[in-house]
Design a protein around this motif. Structure first.
Motif, PDB file in Angstrom:
ATOM      1  N   ALA A  88      38.445  43.734  42.850  1.00  0.00           N
ATOM      2  CA  ALA A  88      37.984  43.823  41.448  1.00  0.00           C
ATOM      3  C   ALA A  88      39.113  44.211  40.500  1.00  0.00           C
ATOM      4  O   ALA A  88      39.153  43.742  39.360  1.00  0.00           O
ATOM      5  CB  ALA A  88      36.859  44.837  41.330  1.00  0.00           C
ATOM      6  N   TYR A 111      38.835  42.055  35.260  1.00  0.00           N
ATOM      7  CA  TYR A 111      39.033  40.901  34.370  1.00  0.00           C
ATOM      8  C   TYR A 111      38.515  39.593  34.989  1.00  0.00           C
ATOM      9  O   TYR A 111      37.735  38.866  34.356  1.00  0.00           O
ATOM     10  CB  TYR A 111      40.518  40.776  34.002  1.00  0.00           C
ATOM     11  CG  TYR A 111      40.825  39.586  33.129  1.00  0.00           C
ATOM     12  CD1 TYR A 111      40.363  39.533  31.814  1.00  0.00           C
ATOM     13  CD2 TYR A 111      41.562  38.499  33.596  1.00  0.00           C
ATOM     14  CE1 TYR A 111      40.625  38.439  31.001  1.00  0.00           C
ATOM     15  CE2 TYR A 111      41.835  37.404  32.794  1.00  0.00           C
ATOM     16  CZ  TYR A 111      41.359  37.376  31.503  1.00  0.00           C
ATOM     17  OH  TYR A 111      41.620  36.293  30.701  1.00  0.00           O
ATOM     18  N   PRO A 117      49.147  42.751  48.319  1.00  0.00           N
ATOM     19  CA  PRO A 117      48.560  42.590  49.653  1.00  0.00           C
ATOM     20  C   PRO A 117      47.086  42.969  49.745  1.00  0.00           C
ATOM     21  O   PRO A 117      46.625  43.875  49.053  1.00  0.00           O
ATOM     22  CB  PRO A 117      49.400  43.527  50.532  1.00  0.00           C
ATOM     23  CG  PRO A 117      50.415  44.156  49.679  1.00  0.00           C
ATOM     24  CD  PRO A 117      50.182  43.784  48.266  1.00  0.00           C
TER      25      PRO A 117
HETATM   26  N1  SAH Z   1      41.105  40.522  40.246  1.00  0.00           N
HETATM   27  C1  SAH Z   1      41.775  41.653  39.677  1.00  0.00           C
HETATM   28  C2  SAH Z   1      43.220  41.786  40.099  1.00  0.00           C
HETATM   29  C3  SAH Z   1      43.321  42.113  41.475  1.00  0.00           C
HETATM   30  S1  SAH Z   1      44.794  42.801  42.159  1.00  0.00           S
HETATM   31  C4  SAH Z   1      41.736  41.626  38.170  1.00  0.00           C
HETATM   32  O1  SAH Z   1      41.234  40.661  37.588  1.00  0.00           O
HETATM   33  O2  SAH Z   1      42.207  42.603  37.581  1.00  0.00           O
HETATM   34  C5  SAH Z   1      44.119  42.879  43.778  1.00  0.00           C
HETATM   35  C6  SAH Z   1      43.109  43.965  43.988  1.00  0.00           C
HETATM   36  O3  SAH Z   1      42.619  43.819  45.309  1.00  0.00           O
HETATM   37  C7  SAH Z   1      43.696  45.358  43.889  1.00  0.00           C
HETATM   38  O4  SAH Z   1      42.997  46.114  42.949  1.00  0.00           O
HETATM   39  C8  SAH Z   1      43.543  45.902  45.298  1.00  0.00           C
HETATM   40  O5  SAH Z   1      43.290  47.283  45.342  1.00  0.00           O
HETATM   41  C9  SAH Z   1      42.355  45.098  45.811  1.00  0.00           C
HETATM   42  N2  SAH Z   1      42.237  44.994  47.269  1.00  0.00           N
HETATM   43  C10 SAH Z   1      43.227  44.864  48.189  1.00  0.00           C
HETATM   44  N3  SAH Z   1      42.711  44.783  49.422  1.00  0.00           N
HETATM   45  C11 SAH Z   1      41.355  44.865  49.284  1.00  0.00           C
HETATM   46  C12 SAH Z   1      40.268  44.857  50.203  1.00  0.00           C
HETATM   47  N4  SAH Z   1      40.452  44.763  51.509  1.00  0.00           N
HETATM   48  N5  SAH Z   1      39.021  44.947  49.709  1.00  0.00           N
HETATM   49  C13 SAH Z   1      38.791  45.073  48.383  1.00  0.00           C
HETATM   50  N6  SAH Z   1      39.795  45.104  47.462  1.00  0.00           N
HETATM   51  C14 SAH Z   1      41.051  44.989  47.907  1.00  0.00           C
END
Ligand code: SAH
Length: 230
Positions: A105, A109, A224
């Motif tokens: 999340a 956005y 990642p």
């Molecule tokens: N979609 C987001 C941007 C994401 S950045 C936006 O619109 O702002 C990627 C996100 O994935 C990060 O916040 C990270 O903490 C999360 N993430 C990473 N591995 C994850 C997992 N196994 N389960 C849920 N979230 C995860």
């Protein structure tokens, strides 16, 4: 009379309210970064126009909110480049009656962009602080059709499955099998796959009956995909 009106106009400095400035920047972003680069799906374009990206970034990044690149959102995470958000939205072909799962999340956005288009958005975030902020933000903006859960997204969200589309916004070393299981027959998943900190491939996974097809879309760089035990 006309001359007085002209004089008043001349004396009044043109003051753009900050929100108007953001509206202009957002319109420019949609035209230059989204439409000119080939995004054609109307609902995606309209959603990129509607969602106020500057609300989703930290105060210090607001002035960069409509730049052509990713931005830091804290905790070592980033909000994806606007074009990538639009591309990932378009590729899963969201329709109003759809139920979509997002993994990662972050700022909320991408979830907001999806929530402009479809009936139900479920999004999972592994970092509690980010998940809580995203949930409050989405609620505050009136996205009652988007729900945030704090968990390891590897396992999907069984309770609400199957999903018409799954959008994964963190780079996984492999496609998590539970996510494939939770995809509806005919559903589409978009996911960056590859080693963390290297270039990954954005992949489209499609489920047709027992058949799972995958297609490489483009090289990308995402933060990642973490696991709960990391
Ligand atoms: N979609 C987001 C941007 C994401 S950045 C936006 O619109 O702002 C990627 C996100 O994935 C990060 O916040 C990270 O903490 C999360 N993430 C990473 N591995 C994850 C997992 N196994 N389960 C849920 N979230 C995860």
């Amino acid at each position: 009379m006309l001359r007085i009106a002209a004089l008043i106009l001349l004396l009044c400095p043109v003051v753009l309210l900050p929100d108007d400035r953001y509206d202009q920047q957002r319109e420019r972003m949609v035209r230059q970064q989204i439409i000119n680069r080939g995004i054609e799906h109307r609902p995606t374009i309209e959603a990129m126009r509607a969602v106020r990206r500057h609300i989703f970034v930290p105060e210090a990044q607001k002035r960069n909110a409509y730049h052509d690149g990713p931005l830091p959102i804290g905790y070592g995470q980033t909000i994806s480049q606007p074009y990538i958000v639009a591309f990932m939205t378009e590729i899963v072909q969201p329709e109003p009656h759809h139920r979509v799962l997002e993994i990662g999340a972050g700022s909320g956005y991408q979830a907001a962009v999806l929530a402009e288009i479809v009936d139900e958005v479920y999004t999972i975030e592994i970092i509690p602080e980010l998940g809580e902020t995203a949930a409050a933000r989405l609620r505050g903006l009136g996205y009652n059709n988007a729900e945030v859960k704090i968990a390891d997204g590897y396992y999907g969200w069984e309770e609400h499955a199957p999903f018409d589309a799954i959008v994964v916004t963190a780079a996984a070393e492999h496609i998590p099998p539970p996510l494939v299981d939770q995809l509806k027959d005919g559903g589409k998943m978009v996911i960056p796959v590859g080693s963390p900190f290297f270039v990954q491939q954005l992949m489209l996974v499609e489920k047709k009956g027992e058949d799972i097809t995958t297609r490489n879309l483009m090289p990308v760089r995402f933060v990642p995909f973490r696991r709960a035990e990391d």
